[in-house]
Design a protein around this motif. Structure first.
Motif, short mmCIF file in Angstrom:
data_model
loop_
_atom_site.label_atom_id
_atom_site.label_comp_id
_atom_site.label_asym_id
_atom_site.label_seq_id
_atom_site.Cartn_x
_atom_site.Cartn_y
_atom_site.Cartn_z
N GLN A 1 4.51 -0.25 -4.91
CA GLN A 1 3.26 -0.85 -5.52
C GLN A 1 3.18 -1.01 -7.07
O GLN A 1 2.88 -2.07 -7.64
CB GLN A 1 1.94 -0.24 -4.99
CG GLN A 1 0.62 -0.72 -5.29
CD GLN A 1 -0.30 0.03 -4.64
OE1 GLN A 1 -0.53 0.01 -3.45
NE2 GLN A 1 -1.51 0.42 -5.28
N ILE A 2 3.41 0.08 -7.57
CA ILE A 2 3.35 0.22 -9.23
C ILE A 2 4.59 -0.63 -9.71
O ILE A 2 4.33 -1.58 -10.72
CB ILE A 2 3.86 1.75 -9.47
CG1 ILE A 2 2.50 2.46 -9.41
CG2 ILE A 2 4.00 1.86 -11.16
CD1 ILE A 2 2.62 3.88 -9.62
N ALA A 3 5.48 -0.74 -9.24
CA ALA A 3 6.69 -1.63 -9.43
C ALA A 3 6.34 -3.10 -9.45
O ALA A 3 6.60 -3.69 -10.43
CB ALA A 3 8.08 -1.31 -8.88
N GLN B 1 -5.17 2.11 2.23
CA GLN B 1 -5.68 1.01 3.09
C GLN B 1 -4.41 0.07 3.63
O GLN B 1 -3.32 0.39 3.25
CB GLN B 1 -6.36 0.11 2.08
CG GLN B 1 -7.41 0.87 1.46
CD GLN B 1 -8.40 -0.04 0.41
OE1 GLN B 1 -7.87 -0.99 0.06
NE2 GLN B 1 -9.58 0.22 0.31
N GLY B 2 -4.74 -0.91 4.58
CA GLY B 2 -3.84 -1.56 5.25
C GLY B 2 -3.03 -2.53 4.13
O GLY B 2 -1.73 -2.75 4.17
N SER B 3 -3.60 -2.89 2.71
CA SER B 3 -2.83 -3.47 1.59
C SER B 3 -2.28 -2.45 0.88
O SER B 3 -1.89 -2.97 -0.25
CB SER B 3 -3.89 -4.36 1.09
OG SER B 3 -4.95 -3.61 0.56
N GLY B 4 -2.16 -1.20 0.92
CA GLY B 4 -1.53 -0.23 -0.20
C GLY B 4 -2.50 0.76 -0.36
O GLY B 4 -3.61 0.96 0.35
N LEU B 5 -2.18 1.13 -1.51
CA LEU B 5 -3.12 2.53 -2.05
C LEU B 5 -4.21 1.87 -2.88
O LEU B 5 -3.69 1.43 -4.07
CB LEU B 5 -2.04 3.37 -2.62
CG LEU B 5 -1.46 4.27 -1.61
CD1 LEU B 5 -0.01 4.78 -2.34
CD2 LEU B 5 -2.12 5.48 -0.89
#
Length: 453
Positions: free
Chosen positions: A111-113, A268-272
């Protein structure tokens, strides 16, 4: 051809032995010593490209000649991650991230990348490019500067690094890498040490930060030799309970910042999702006032938090009363119960006491002592505390209410969240004026009992 050399390593602590033996004399574990091939040529795997320029000082300098200007850090586009790192990623640093399987380590770094404006190389030795693409679509990337490579051999990884020239390298995970210069299997002591050494040499010579994901053992420690944590610059731990949606990022070692900072995420379903106001998740919502609940004003690094303490006091059914604490030190709970019985006259020796810190976090701040005592009193007397009361003080063995550090910051946080009264020690030096919150000063535990009960 060079002669093959072997030695014996403890797979638990990394201690080296000339011959096999049943017990490791270093960590006292049995049957953990295994033979590994350590044949290694003199040349190194990583060779700095001719076009690269080293930013490191190559000659000794007098201490008063060293430039003390703050080095620029890479903004990771994640406020929680930046806070735990100390303001961002330092160039040329090596960061190790550990955590339970499935806790979200790979999701966090991917997610960060995907959100970084810098050129990033994400190297995975555990998943295929299609699998990573499926997760990336769920996260909904914002940038297109992330390159995905599925490779486990360090020599091939460095060739791709020279071709791509990334600003940040992410390795998932260090236990899956192997080098041709070590003939043992991936994940062994010698392979982890060799691969980490090559990555350190690359990071320091090119000033490129590297993020490593590390597996952990059943005891909660990062797998591999303990020297791995000494070699890297920063060690992060990603914690959480599978029964909760919240994840906590802590720094166990940080050469470039504090280790007291805390980052909180919601799965969450879409990530953190970053949680900028932790008090919203640590204080539960309820329709009416309930007995046994108290709010404590605590600190994690520079961040004030309001957490909810829940206590249940009931008559012991069996002969020996039970003492159970979740998220709080059980020995300190026993100490506070003894103080209540000795100084305040409450007979709790024949009663079960259960204590819980909501949100699934563990707190070591002694400032929550007063909230723990208040919640126990509330449950024992079955009297609900007002929901706009909060507490911030330490309780001593003689029943005195001791002052805590940075109490004004705690008071301001409680005022911002709408609390009407905060209980603190009268020995705290408070210079705040014109505050809307009432500051209730108490000196002994008997004062608290007289006010609440």
């Amino acid at each position: 051809m060079a002669k093959v050399k072997t030695t014996f390593f403890c797979q638990n602590c990394g201690a080296q032995y000339a011959k096999w033996q049943g017990q490791c004399t270093s960590c006292k574990e049995w049957n953990t010593i295994a033979e590994e091939v350590i044949q290694k040529p003199e040349k190194s795997s990583w060779k700095t490209a001719s076009s690269s320029t080293s930013k490191r000082v190559s000659k000794p300098l007098k201490i008063n000649e060293i430039d003390t200007a703050q080095e620029a850090r890479l903004n990771m586009q994640d406020a929680e991650f930046n806070r735990v790192l100390g303001g961002g990623m330092v160039q040329g640093s090596l960061t190790l991230l550990g955590g339970e399987p499935g806790i979200g380590k790979s999701t966090l770094l991917l997610q960060i990348a995907l959100s970084l404006p810098y050129k990033t190389l994400y190297v995975s030795g555990e998943e295929s490019q299609k699998q990573i693409k499926m997760r990336a679509e769920r996260i909904n990337p914002q940038e297109n500067n992330c390159y995905i490579l599925t490779e486990t051999k360090t020599q091939n990884i460095f060739k791709q690094i020279e071709a791509v020239e990334p600003d940040l390298v992410i390795i998932d995970s260090i236990q899956t890498l192997h080098s041709d210069y070590i003939e043992s299997s991936a994940g062994s002591i010698s392979q982890i040490k060799e691969c980490t050494t090559e990555l350190i040499k690359f990071a320091k010579e090119t000033a490129t930060p590297v993020l490593l994901i590390g597996h952990i053992t059943k005891d909660g420690h990062i797998a591999g030799p303990k020297i791995l944590e000494h070699m890297v610059d920063t060690v992060l731990q990603f914690e959480g309970d599978r029964n909760y949606v919240f994840r906590i990022l802590r720094a166990h070692k940080n050469r470039f910042g504090s280790t007291n900072e805390l980052g909180i995420y919601e799965m969450q379903g879409s990530g953190l999702r970053e949680v900028s106001n932790p008090s919203e998740i640590l204080i539960s919502e309820k329709d009416g006032e309930l007995s046994g609940n108290a709010i404590a004003a605590t600190l994690e690094g520079l961040r004030p938090l309001m957490i909810e303490v829940q206590a249940l006091v009931s008559t012991a059914v069996y002969g020996t009363p039970q003492r159970s604490a979740t998220g709080f030190n059980a020995k300190r709970l026993n100490m506070l119960l003894a103080v209540l019985e000795k100084r305040a006259g409450f007979r709790l020796g024949a009663k079960d006491v259960f204590l819980n810190i909501t949100g699934g976090i563990s707190v070591d701040d002694p400032a929550i002592d007063l909230a723990v005592v208040a919640s126990i009193l509330s449950s024992n007397e079955d009297v609900a505390l007002p929901s706009d009361y909060c507490f911030a003080a330490e309780v001593g063995l003689s029943g005195e209410i001791r002052p805590v550090q940075r109490v004004e910051q705690r008071i301001l946080e409680a005022e911002k969240l709408g609390f009407s009264t905060i209980f603190v020690s009268k020995y705290n030096k408070i210079s705040l004026k014109h505050t809307s919150i009432k500051i209730q000063l108490i000196s002994k535990i008997e004062d608290l009992v007289n006010i609440l009960v």
